[in-house]
Design a protein around this motif. Structure first.
Motif, PDB file in Angstrom:
ATOM      1  N   VAL A 167     -20.549 -10.549  -8.148  1.00 11.75           N
ATOM      2  CA  VAL A 167     -21.714 -10.060  -7.417  1.00 11.75           C
ATOM      3  C   VAL A 167     -21.358  -8.735  -6.757  1.00 11.75           C
TER       4      VAL A 167
ATOM      5  N   MET B 223     -17.424 -17.132 -13.467  1.00 12.07           N
ATOM      6  CA  MET B 223     -18.230 -16.849 -12.280  1.00 12.07           C
ATOM      7  C   MET B 223     -18.363 -15.325 -12.170  1.00 12.07           C
TER       8      MET B 223
ATOM      9  N   GLN C 250     -20.219 -15.362  -8.318  1.00  6.86           N
ATOM     10  CA  GLN C 250     -21.260 -16.390  -8.243  1.00  6.86           C
ATOM     11  C   GLN C 250     -21.019 -17.507  -9.241  1.00  6.86           C
ATOM     12  N   TYR C 251     -21.054 -18.740  -8.726  1.00  8.84           N
ATOM     13  CA  TYR C 251     -20.990 -19.958  -9.533  1.00  8.84           C
ATOM     14  C   TYR C 251     -22.415 -20.433  -9.759  1.00  8.84           C
ATOM     15  N   ALA C 252     -22.821 -20.553 -11.029  1.00  8.40           N
ATOM     16  CA  ALA C 252     -24.168 -21.028 -11.346  1.00  8.40           C
ATOM     17  C   ALA C 252     -24.086 -21.971 -12.537  1.00  8.40           C
TER      18      ALA C 252
ATOM     19  N   SER D 241     -22.561 -21.859   4.742  1.00  3.19           N
ATOM     20  CA  SER D 241     -21.289 -21.410   4.191  1.00  3.19           C
ATOM     21  C   SER D 241     -20.139 -22.239   4.752  1.00  3.19           C
TER      22      SER D 241
ATOM     23  N   LEU E  54     -16.816 -10.728  -4.305  1.00  2.00           N
ATOM     24  CA  LEU E  54     -17.799 -11.803  -4.274  1.00  2.00           C
ATOM     25  C   LEU E  54     -18.203 -12.141  -5.698  1.00  2.00           C
TER      26      LEU E  54
ATOM     27  N   THR F 184     -26.123 -23.202  -7.415  1.00  2.00           N
ATOM     28  CA  THR F 184     -25.850 -21.765  -7.325  1.00  2.00           C
ATOM     29  C   THR F 184     -25.202 -21.484  -5.979  1.00  2.00           C
ATOM     30  N   VAL F 185     -23.919 -21.149  -6.037  1.00  2.00           N
ATOM     31  CA  VAL F 185     -23.191 -20.789  -4.820  1.00  2.00           C
ATOM     32  C   VAL F 185     -22.446 -19.486  -5.071  1.00  2.00           C
ATOM     33  N   GLN F 186     -22.183 -18.767  -4.007  1.00  2.00           N
ATOM     34  CA  GLN F 186     -21.371 -17.565  -4.103  1.00  2.00           C
ATOM     35  C   GLN F 186     -20.032 -17.806  -3.436  1.00  2.00           C
TER      36      GLN F 186
ATOM     37  N   ASN G  73     -23.999 -21.459  -0.149  1.00  2.00           N
ATOM     38  CA  ASN G  73     -25.064 -22.019  -0.994  1.00  2.00           C
ATOM     39  C   ASN G  73     -26.250 -21.059  -0.997  1.00  2.00           C
ATOM     40  N   VAL G  74     -26.464 -20.368  -2.112  1.00  2.00           N
ATOM     41  CA  VAL G  74     -27.583 -19.426  -2.228  1.00  2.00           C
ATOM     42  C   VAL G  74     -28.717 -20.014  -3.063  1.00  2.00           C
TER      43      VAL G  74
END
Length: 295
Positions: free
Chosen positions: A86, A83, A101-103, A243, A99, A108-110, A131-132
């Motif tokens: 960011v 991950m 990011q999981y993608a 969130s 921070l 895609t969530v941070q 959730n981005v």
């Protein structure tokens, strides 16, 4: 009723440490406890209590991971970055925040990671999942996984007494080396909170994560070189832009009873920051019921 003290300012005992031995880390400390976090991936790089290193030894495991569906991504102490960062972990206001990011698989969530102290012997770890992406995310899971080896610095080897039990109104996991030095971890109980000790040694795959949530293992006092794990599943859908957060505590002591006393003092009563971080849906004003224990 015992009160909680959060060292949120440098003047209250937290300070930035320069550490040549731990490159690219942000560090904070109390009089007894030093925490270093990898700035590039927000994983714990070192925890030293009374100058005894708890994790950075032997098979070094102090990782955290996320899972959506069958996809598991992990950030490790050694710098592994499933991950990507960011915002690099940095010391701010007496704590450390970062921070990542999981993608994967359309999700895609941070994950915001924050670390701060409660008193002098307890670290609070909070993960906020946002959730981005453009689609809802169902049942997202997070886990912190460790191999406690605090006996090594004291000439007592790598094994610990490993146990899971109920304490201070919640479920905790505890690892004690033969000389007594102990780490105890736990959070406010809920249906979606999991802890385990002993098996698997570390959570490093989707299958290990599934086994941990389906059948969390209790070492039940075994003396072995084992791992311990703290995880949470955010039930239901996380809508785009929403969130949720989860907080747990790591308590340290020279004996099991000392670590338990530090944990009890930190969790009774819970501070507003932790109340906001246990199974809540940010922005919607929903608070989970929290059990409290009278002193």
């Amino acid at each position: 009723m015992l009160s909680i003290r959060t060292m949120a300012a440098a003047g209250m005992g937290c300070s930035l440490l320069a550490s040549a031995a731990l490159a690219q880390t942000g560090s904070i400390n109390t009089s007894a406890l030093n925490l270093a976090v990898n700035q590039g991936n927000s994983a714990i790089s070192s925890v030293r209590f009374n100058s005894v290193e708890f994790f950075r030894q032997g098979t070094f495991v102090s990782d955290f991971g996320g899972q959506a569906g069958t996809s598991f991504l992990r950030n490790s102490n050694s710098g592994g970055t499933g991950m990507p960062s960011v915002s690099n972990a940095a010391v701010a206001g007496g704590g450390i925040t970062g921070l990542v990011q999981y993608a994967s698989g359309g999700t895609t969530v941070q994950l915001g990671r924050s670390y701060d102290f409660v008193g002098t012997n307890v670290i609070r770890v909070t993960t906020t999942v946002t959730n981005v992406g453009s689609s809802s995310v169902a049942n997202f899971r997070i886990v912190d996984t460790f191999d406690p080896d605090q006996g090594r610095d004291r000439g007592n080897g790598f094994s610990t007494l490993n146990d899971v039990f109920d304490f201070a109104g919640t479920r905790v996991v505890q690892a004690t080396e033969s000389g007594g030095y102990t780490v105890l971890m736990g959070a406010v109980s809920s249906a979606d909170y999991r802890i385990a000790s002993g098996s698997p040694f570390s959570i490093d795959s989707s299958s290990a994560m599934n086994s941990f949530f389906t059948s969390p293992f209790d070492g039940n006092g075994d003396f072995a070189d084992s791992g311990l794990h703290v995880g949470f599943q955010f039930s239901g859908d996380l809508l785009p832009g929403q969130s949720r957060s989860f907080s747990y505590l790591q308590a340290y002591g020279t004996t099991a009873s000392a670590a338990q006393a530090a944990f009890a003092a930190a969790i009774i009563p819970l501070p507003p920051a932790a109340l906001a971080g246990v199974g809540t849906l940010c922005g919607l004003g929903a608070l989970s019921a929290v059990r409290r224990r009278r002193a």
